[in-house]
Design a protein around this motif. Structure first.
Motif, PDB file in Angstrom:
ATOM      1  N   LEU A  87      13.826  42.993-109.531  1.00  0.00           N
ATOM      2  CA  LEU A  87      12.961  42.614-110.654  1.00  0.00           C
ATOM      3  C   LEU A  87      11.579  43.237-110.530  1.00  0.00           C
ATOM      4  O   LEU A  87      11.054  43.835-111.484  1.00  0.00           O
ATOM      5  CB  LEU A  87      12.846  41.088-110.716  1.00  0.00           C
ATOM      6  N   LEU A  88      10.981  43.129-109.368  1.00  0.00           N
ATOM      7  CA  LEU A  88       9.604  43.592-109.184  1.00  0.00           C
ATOM      8  C   LEU A  88       9.491  45.104-109.313  1.00  0.00           C
ATOM      9  O   LEU A  88       8.470  45.616-109.783  1.00  0.00           O
ATOM     10  CB  LEU A  88       9.087  43.119-107.822  1.00  0.00           C
ATOM     11  N   GLU A  89      10.497  45.835-108.906  1.00  0.00           N
ATOM     12  CA  GLU A  89      10.492  47.288-109.048  1.00  0.00           C
ATOM     13  C   GLU A  89      10.445  47.727-110.504  1.00  0.00           C
ATOM     14  O   GLU A  89      10.066  48.854-110.806  1.00  0.00           O
ATOM     15  CB  GLU A  89      11.734  47.889-108.372  1.00  0.00           C
ATOM     16  N   ARG A  90      10.811  46.838-111.400  1.00  0.00           N
ATOM     17  CA  ARG A  90      10.861  47.181-112.824  1.00  0.00           C
ATOM     18  C   ARG A  90       9.595  46.824-113.581  1.00  0.00           C
ATOM     19  O   ARG A  90       9.454  47.178-114.755  1.00  0.00           O
ATOM     20  CB  ARG A  90      12.059  46.473-113.472  1.00  0.00           C
ATOM     21  N   LEU A  91       8.680  46.131-112.942  1.00  0.00           N
ATOM     22  CA  LEU A  91       7.497  45.620-113.647  1.00  0.00           C
ATOM     23  C   LEU A  91       6.346  46.619-113.625  1.00  0.00           C
ATOM     24  O   LEU A  91       5.973  47.133-112.574  1.00  0.00           O
ATOM     25  CB  LEU A  91       7.026  44.306-113.017  1.00  0.00           C
ATOM     26  N   SER A 130       4.164  42.176-101.441  1.00  0.00           N
ATOM     27  CA  SER A 130       4.819  41.182-100.579  1.00  0.00           C
ATOM     28  C   SER A 130       5.300  39.973-101.359  1.00  0.00           C
ATOM     29  O   SER A 130       4.813  39.665-102.449  1.00  0.00           O
ATOM     30  CB  SER A 130       3.861  40.704 -99.479  1.00  0.00           C
ATOM     31  N   ILE A 131       6.277  39.280-100.748  1.00  0.00           N
ATOM     32  CA  ILE A 131       6.781  38.000-101.243  1.00  0.00           C
ATOM     33  C   ILE A 131       6.610  36.993-100.115  1.00  0.00           C
ATOM     34  O   ILE A 131       7.161  37.161 -99.020  1.00  0.00           O
ATOM     35  CB  ILE A 131       8.262  38.090-101.639  1.00  0.00           C
ATOM     36  N   LEU A 132       5.838  35.964-100.368  1.00  0.00           N
ATOM     37  CA  LEU A 132       5.578  34.925 -99.371  1.00  0.00           C
ATOM     38  C   LEU A 132       6.306  33.662 -99.794  1.00  0.00           C
ATOM     39  O   LEU A 132       6.150  33.205-100.936  1.00  0.00           O
ATOM     40  CB  LEU A 132       4.071  34.663 -99.266  1.00  0.00           C
ATOM     41  N   GLU A 157      14.771  22.772-105.848  1.00  0.00           N
ATOM     42  CA  GLU A 157      15.196  23.515-104.671  1.00  0.00           C
ATOM     43  C   GLU A 157      14.140  23.553-103.568  1.00  0.00           C
ATOM     44  O   GLU A 157      14.369  24.130-102.507  1.00  0.00           O
ATOM     45  CB  GLU A 157      15.557  24.959-105.060  1.00  0.00           C
ATOM     46  N   GLN A 158      12.976  22.962-103.822  1.00  0.00           N
ATOM     47  CA  GLN A 158      11.855  22.979-102.867  1.00  0.00           C
ATOM     48  C   GLN A 158      11.479  24.418-102.466  1.00  0.00           C
ATOM     49  O   GLN A 158      11.302  24.737-101.288  1.00  0.00           O
ATOM     50  CB  GLN A 158      12.199  22.158-101.618  1.00  0.00           C
ATOM     51  N   ILE A 159      11.381  25.280-103.485  1.00  0.00           N
ATOM     52  CA  ILE A 159      11.020  26.684-103.269  1.00  0.00           C
ATOM     53  C   ILE A 159       9.617  26.929-103.804  1.00  0.00           C
ATOM     54  O   ILE A 159       9.279  26.472-104.900  1.00  0.00           O
ATOM     55  CB  ILE A 159      12.016  27.623-103.990  1.00  0.00           C
ATOM     56  N   CYS A 160       8.814  27.653-103.041  1.00  0.00           N
ATOM     57  CA  CYS A 160       7.518  28.125-103.536  1.00  0.00           C
ATOM     58  C   CYS A 160       7.370  29.586-103.117  1.00  0.00           C
ATOM     59  O   CYS A 160       7.398  29.904-101.924  1.00  0.00           O
ATOM     60  CB  CYS A 160       6.356  27.304-102.984  1.00  0.00           C
ATOM     61  N   LEU A 161       7.247  30.479-104.090  1.00  0.00           N
ATOM     62  CA  LEU A 161       7.112  31.905-103.834  1.00  0.00           C
ATOM     63  C   LEU A 161       5.762  32.399-104.334  1.00  0.00           C
ATOM     64  O   LEU A 161       5.359  32.086-105.456  1.00  0.00           O
ATOM     65  CB  LEU A 161       8.228  32.685-104.536  1.00  0.00           C
ATOM     66  N   CYS A 162       5.085  33.184-103.497  1.00  0.00           N
ATOM     67  CA  CYS A 162       3.827  33.846-103.868  1.00  0.00           C
ATOM     68  C   CYS A 162       4.085  35.351-103.815  1.00  0.00           C
ATOM     69  O   CYS A 162       4.459  35.880-102.767  1.00  0.00           O
ATOM     70  CB  CYS A 162       2.707  33.479-102.899  1.00  0.00           C
ATOM     71  N   ARG A 218       7.954  38.740 -96.540  1.00  0.00           N
ATOM     72  CA  ARG A 218       8.734  39.983 -96.556  1.00  0.00           C
ATOM     73  C   ARG A 218       8.104  40.950 -97.552  1.00  0.00           C
ATOM     74  O   ARG A 218       7.444  40.542 -98.509  1.00  0.00           O
ATOM     75  CB  ARG A 218      10.204  39.723 -96.897  1.00  0.00           C
ATOM     76  N   SER A 219       8.341  42.217 -97.319  1.00  0.00           N
ATOM     77  CA  SER A 219       7.733  43.253 -98.150  1.00  0.00           C
ATOM     78  C   SER A 219       8.755  43.795 -99.138  1.00  0.00           C
ATOM     79  O   SER A 219       9.900  44.061 -98.772  1.00  0.00           O
ATOM     80  CB  SER A 219       7.220  44.387 -97.252  1.00  0.00           C
TER      81      SER A 219
END
Length: 626
Positions: free
Chosen positions: A107-111, A198-200, A124-129, A211-212
């Motif tokens: 997804l990010l490669e397309r933005l 990065s994705i935190l 899901e108790q997920i938090c992404l930065c 991760r990068s």
């Protein structure tokens, strides 16, 4: 309550770490609060700013929540957006459907665009930065044993955790270089930004995984001619301009008339847009006349705003907050210009030309005989000898002498460690010393450049756009050979290709036609400082200059309001009680300023900013001792 479609200029998200008292305190600290929201798990969201902001929220009932900071101008093989609300809704659907590492990277490669994303899935108790390729929209986070926080501004987090201490390496970098060495470190210990590309992932107990998804690699393409490169750069810039214009009805370019802003305006004009060109100046000086000529050559509407001598002084506390506590004052004048334009340009997006110079020149002037450095220690020893056009320490020893002796030793040690870490992170990215130097001081993360404060200042009042943050445009930096960027005046060639008449107008930096050969511009720039000194001898040393930046140091002792403000800040209890600074050295610095020694002006500015930060956070001597 935060509603979908409401825009903001800043935000903070707290998990399991905020009381009602702190919530009220935070909300009252920011004028124009855009909204607050408390979630079922006790997490809390605060947004501030106004309708001209560039931070957007979207929620899927009580299941998930996304914050888009910045903008997505296009998605390759994806839907077209007419607004950033639609972009936020698209991101929420995509992340809800699949937030696995592989799906995220795809997804990010397309933005295209300039963005940071905060995604929270409560079920899901997920938090992404998530940050873009150069972290053009910084995303700050802090974790302690009770909870964690994510924000667009480090001071908003520091306000919630009053026990935070100053980061000594970042303090040293701010005092000596005017900006960070490690862009991931704020001026506060523990409040760090997500690295570029990065994705935190943050767990509900503060577990952290990083991760990068993007890593800069320089693989120069030597097969193209200068004419072919000129065509390719022009094509990419015009496409980026078209993407931005597709969802913006009104565009304004801050226009100095130099290569950067002229290139931006020419690309927009070639994309079929008619932006307003806006020049800021302290008088009707030479740069105003050149920018007026360039605007006429582009056949675009042009407006000039004259700054008065208290332009900066009126908004200093707000600027210091907006830029995270450490920036160069000279670059903090765009938000006030936006507000002064008022309702006539309500809903406009603003462009700064800065960073478009990447096609014109390498930022770091590495000596021709420079070889690749073999170790981090060697890089530390050579760091102050790398030739940057701006921001080298004027008097490193004198600046650090403002600190108490025991603090000074720790600051120098921490600063050296930050420089060493930078080398370890980037040492294998590029073998070309020119490219490595440019990456270190600009493209590792753009906030390493003190001029990045211009973007933060502008974003505090308006929506900001930039051609260089487009994915396809930035990708050119991976393949452009360093000699091409350093010796060919590529930016002026692109301007001439897009608008020949604009290429013939004088360059305000060299006072020669922009399309003239690089050697002529270099010789002229060598002579220009001499001409400036002659002018000051004839007309006196006032704050008026021939260029874009006023000489504020000339106001510090001659203007009563500036003098009183500086005296109160430097000799205040807040600065002295911090236990960081040597009182006698601070007083000597003030006396030198009173005596007219402008060499201390930069030190004075930084001390005032630190005093303001300490006062705003109401930190006492115990919490500020490091």
């Amino acid at each position: 309550m935060v509603k979908p479609g409401v825009s903001m200029n800043g935000f903070a998200f707290f998990y399991n770490s905020i009381s009602q008292a702190h919530m009220d305190s935070l909300a009252s600290c920011r004028t124009g609060t855009a909204g607050t929201k408390t979630f079922a798990d006790g997490s809390f969201f605060l947004g501030w700013g106004d309708a001209e902001g560039d931070i957007w929220c979207c929620q899927n009932q009580e299941e998930s929540w996304v914050v888009l900071s910045g903008y997505v101008s296009e998605v390759d093989k994806g839907p077209r957006f007419s607004s950033q609300v639609e972009a936020a809704q698209f991101l929420l659907r995509a992340l809800d459907q699949d937030s696995s590492p592989r799906a995220l990277a795809s997804l990010l490669e397309r933005l295209h665009g300039s963005f940071a994303i905060l995604y929270r899935n409560f079920r899901e108790q997920i938090c992404l930065c998530i940050t873009d390729r150069v972290a053009s929209r910084p995303l700050w986070r802090f974790i302690d044993r009770n909870g964690w926080a994510v924000s667009s501004n480090p001071l908003a987090i520091a306000k919630q955790f009053p026990s935070v201490e100053l980061n000594l390496g970042a303090l040293g970098a701010f005092l000596v270089y005017g900006g960070p060495v490690n862009p991931c470190k704020s001026i506060f210990t523990g409040i760090e930004s997500v690295p570029p590309g990065s994705i935190l992932s943050l767990g509900h107990k503060g577990e952290l995984t990083e991760r990068s998804w993007y890593q800069f690699r320089h693989t120069p393409d030597h097969t193209r001619s200068i004419s072919e490169w000129t065509d390719l750069v022009a094509e990419r810039l015009v496409k980026a301009a078209s993407r931005i214009a597709s969802f913006e009805s009104c565009l304004v370019v801050f226009f100095s008339g130099g290569i950067d802003s002229r290139l931006t305006a020419a690309a927009l004009k070639a994309a079929g847009v008619q932006p307003l060109l806006l020049t800021l100046a302290d008088s009707w000086n030479l740069e105003v006349r050149i920018s007026t000529s360039a605007a006429k050559a582009l056949a675009l509407e042009h407006k000039v705003l004259i700054r008065d001598k208290h332009w900066y002084l009126r908004v200093l506390p707000e600027l210091i907050f907006a830029t995270g506590g450490s920036f160069v004052w000279t670059h903090g004048h765009f938000s006030q210009a936006v507000r002064q334009l008022g309702s006539d340009f309500s809903g406009a997006a603003f462009l700064l030309g800065d960073f478009c110079e990447a096609f014109s020149k390498l930022f770091c002037r590495v000596p021709p005989q420079m070889r690749p450095l073999r170790s981090g220690e060697e890089f530390v020893n050579q760091f102050d000898h790398w030739r940057l056009p701006l921001y080298r320490p004027r008097d490193r020893k004198g600046t650090l002498a403002l600190l108490r002796s025991e603090i000074r030793i720790e600051v120098e040690r921490a600063l050296s460690e930050d420089i060493r870490e930078m080398y370890q992170r980037l040492g294998q990215v590029a073998s070309d010393p020119w490219i490595f130097g440019d990456l270190c001081f600009r493209w590792w993360a753009v906030e390493t450049l003190p001029t990045f404060a211009m973007f933060l200042d502008l974003r505090s009042a308006a929506r900001e756009r930039n051609l260089m943050f487009d994915k396809d445009v930035h990708a050119l930096l991976e393949v452009l050979p360093s000699p091409l960027r350093n010796n060919t005046n590529l930016g002026a060639r692109v301007i001439k290709r897009l608008c020949p008449s604009a290429g013939r107008v004088l360059n305000s930096n060299s006072l020669l036609p922009a399309c003239w050969p690089p050697i002529a511009h270099q010789l002229s720039k060598t002579c220009k400082p001499v001409l400036g000194r002659m002018r000051r001898l004839i007309y006196g040393n006032t704050h008026h200059t021939t260029g874009a930046w006023p000489n504020k140091s000339a106001l510090y002792t001659t203007d009563r309001m500036w003098r009183l403000y500086i005296k109160e800040a430097l000799l205040s209890d807040q600065l002295v009680a911090s236990k960081l600074f040597d009182q006698d050295e601070v007083r000597k610095c003030f006396k030198a300023l009173e005596a007219g020694h402008d060499r201390v002006a930069a030190d004075v500015e930084k001390l005032i900013q630190l005093s303001s930060v300490i006062g705003w956070l109401k930190l006492n001597a115990d919490t500020m001792s490091c």
